[in-house]
Structure formats: structure tokens, C-alpha cells
Design an enzyme around this catalytic site. Sequence first.
Site, PDB file in Angstrom:
ATOM      1  CB  SER A 158      -5.212  -6.346 -15.107  1.00 48.54           C
ATOM      2  OG  SER A 158      -6.190  -5.384 -16.155  1.00 48.54           O
TER       3      SER A 158
ATOM      4  CB  CYS B  87       3.797  -1.043  -7.822  1.00 52.37           C
ATOM      5  SG  CYS B  87       3.537   0.214  -8.684  1.00 52.37           S
TER       6      CYS B  87
ATOM      7  CB  VAL C 155      -1.935  -0.116 -31.790  1.00 52.16           C
ATOM      8  CG1 VAL C 155      -1.956   1.224 -33.047  1.00 52.16           C
ATOM      9  CG2 VAL C 155      -2.680  -1.228 -31.422  1.00 52.16           C
TER      10      VAL C 155
ATOM     11  CG  ASN D 105      -5.935   1.044 -11.542  1.00 53.10           C
ATOM     12  OD1 ASN D 105      -6.378   0.151 -12.458  1.00 53.10           O
ATOM     13  ND2 ASN D 105      -4.531   1.036 -11.410  1.00 53.10           N
TER      14      ASN D 105
ATOM     15  CE1 TYR E  71      -1.204   9.320  22.778  1.00 51.93           C
ATOM     16  CE2 TYR E  71      -3.668   9.075  23.800  1.00 51.93           C
ATOM     17  CZ  TYR E  71      -2.007   9.137  24.266  1.00 51.93           C
ATOM     18  OH  TYR E  71      -1.759   8.706  24.894  1.00 51.93           O
TER      19      TYR E  71
END
Length: 463
Positions: free
Chosen positions: A42, A46, A83, A318, A439
Site C-alpha cells: 500500500s 507515483c 505466487v 484503488n 471566477y
Amino acid sequence: MVEHVVVIGGDAAGMSAASQARRRRGADELRITVFERGSFTSYSACGIPYWVGGLVSEASDLVARTPEQHRARGIDLHTGTEVTELDLTGRRVRSRELATGEQRWTSYDQLVLATGAAPVRPALPGFDAPGVHSVHTLPDGEALLDTLARTGPADGRRAVVVGGGYIGVEMAEAMLLRGYQVTLVHRTPEPMPSLDPDLGALVREGMVKLGIEVVPGAEAVEVLLGPSGRPRAVRSTVGEHPAELVVLGLGVRPRSDLARAAGLALGIHGGLRTDERMRVLDAEGARVDGLWAGGDCVEVRHLVSGRHEHIALGTHANKQGMVIGANLAGEALAFPGVVGTAITKVCELEIARTGLTERQATAAGLQWVTATVEASTRAGYYPDAVPMTVKLLAEQVSKRLLGVQLVGGPGAGKRIDVGAVALSAHLTVEQLLFQDLAYAPPFSPVWDPLLVAARKLAARLFG
């Protein structure tokens, strides 16, 4: 009877699936076993370029939840365990502890494949030498930082980054922040091939202004080694590029070898195909009973083109893990697909895209029209207003928005989220033009740059 879920892969998709299932069903109803070949779980891959560049202090800052925390929540998590085989008929998996070599079979009722992606590392001379680094996992980042610490001050040292995509440009920034002279070598006409070349050219110009040497149209073919066995240069199809350090950013491929060996069908990009609930599909499009997949090992439906793509991002992983976990607990949750939204930066230059590029739209058989505008991130009279470029792509007949690309200074990049929502809602260019965007002079001109581009594109579409 207690149902047994086995999850292969302990990062974003796998642990999200396990955690969501555990939140909804207790240990008296659901036993959850996770196999993870690494020692971390976890974490944010990035964030590694920013850790390497010194913007993030510690590797632990990138870890959302440790193995110990997962185990405390009632998840039987085995790190350092790979695995090696799937027996889909017998509903069991063979695993091997990397430290001891011990192997065993584990039976399951439901199996989640979250094996992620593997970095592309060509079998070329010198690419496996010390001082040549991929940046895909936390141990990769640790190895690169160890190299930086061992080589001492970066003054006068040269780093070559191979690959001009997201990781390539982010690692070029990281090496620049570490004081290296940086060369970016990439085989496409412009960096950031996920953009159209005209926007990629803006990225190149911005990188050159930062002092990064950008070498386009150059395919790396060899890392030349010095007497110490470490890099002295990268040889490409256009020449030699001196380097004491080499970083590879050549993209990733789905880690689907286990699935292929088990006879599962793969898509054109090598990833697993699933339905909207993340249940694995066979070659005929039928669901494989008891089998789920999510994250970087799957291909996802692009909501604009209708095609399936391999887009390796933690955001998707995720969400897909959350969907799998909810469905394992008996709910009915769906992952609708993606629009291909991504964002990055090189120092102060922000780069973002969503939807289709010209090339992708053509490949999807669409007739398209574009408009590009130069605007300002804030009202021009407000301090720190900086330029930005917006490019919109629309379908000629239906007038629906097909894609948005942005390159500009601080404040430009996150505007891409407006484009992402517009694409997900199937808005036309005219509908985008009349969106009620916020704005005030510190945040935007009175006409937001996206709306300026929409107005220009609408004029072209409607004559």
C-alpha cells in the site's frame, strides 16, 4: 462456512480489495490471505520521483499502510512470497517464500489477481549494469538513492534519462534537483507521447529552458561502461550521450505471466479483461467463476473511444480494488471505465491530458476538429499570472468533446479535471462552453482558458 479469498499482490488494487472486503465481512465470515513478493504494501509508486528528487523526505512518507497494520486488521498477509502457479480447476495457488525457497499450495474460494505491471527493461548491452536504474518500486528508489549517496556531490556529473513519458520527465526533474546535468533521450519526435506533438513541443521547450538537454528521435541501444563497470555514456541511434548515471523510464507492461500460463485470455495490450464488476473474462467473453482482477494487470474500457486500453495508474487501481472488495462482500458495485486522465510536471511546468489525442481519435475511426489557445492561469493583471496552452478535440458530426490537453505554469494542470468530468458526462463543446466555472482574478481570467478554447472550437464546429 467461512469463505476463503486469496489475493495475489499487496499494493493498491490488491490491498484495497482485501481491506474493503474485511470492512464489510468479519473473520467469522471471510478469511483473507494476501501474497506479496516485496516487503512493502500500500505505497505510492507515483511519489518515488519526488522522493528521489528530495521533495519527499522518507520512503515511509509514501506508505499508506504497512504490512503490520494490515495484519492487525485481520488480513493474513505474506510478504516476501511469490505466487508461481495458478490451478484454476482445483482452485488453488502455489507460492514460494523467497527467503527459504519453501513452496506450498493454498486453496481458495475466490481469487483476486492484482499482480501489477513490470517496468520495460530491454535486453540490451549494459542495461543491467550497476548505475542503470529503473524507478518502479520503493526498493528501486532506495537503490538509486544509494547510488547518489555513494557517488557524492553531483557537481559536473551527468545523468541520462531514457524515455520521454511520465516517469522520464519526472526523473529528469529529480536528477536536475539533485544537481546533475541531465540529458533526456527518447525515440518519439517530442517528449510526452501521450500528448499531441504540438503540445509535446511545448514540454520540450520548457525542459530546455530548465537546462535539460532533450534528444528526440533517439532510441537507446547500449549503455557504454567505463573501467569500473559503471556507465560512462548511453549510445543511441543518433550518437553518444555521456553519463555517470542512467535512469530508465520506458514504461510498463501488465504483469500477466501467471494468468497466461494458466490459460486465461489476455487483451491486445497483454492485460486481463474483466467485466464492469472486475470479474475476469475468458476468450469468449464469459465470466471465469471465482476469479477477479484489478490494477495495472488489467485492461480498462476507455469511455470516449470505447476501446480497451492499458493505463497503469494508482487512481484506477484503488477504485478497482474497492469495487472488487465490495463485490466479494456481496454487494453489486461496478467500475464504469476511464477517460485517460493524467497529470505531471517538470519543475514549474505543468502537463495534463484527458480523453483522446488526434492519433487516438483517428485510430478509433472518428472525424475530429481541434482548437488551441494561449491564455493565462489568472487575470492578466493579477500577480503571478503565467501563460498556459489549452488544446481541445471534438467529434465533427456530434460536436461532443473528445479530448483536452494542457501545458502551462502553476495553476494550469488541475484544470484538466473539468475536462475529465465533461468527457465522462459526454458533453458537447457548446455544453462545455456554458459551464458555470468559478471566477475571481486570483484563480482565473473572466473567461477560463478551457472556455476560451471551447469558444474557439465551437466557432469552427458551427461555422
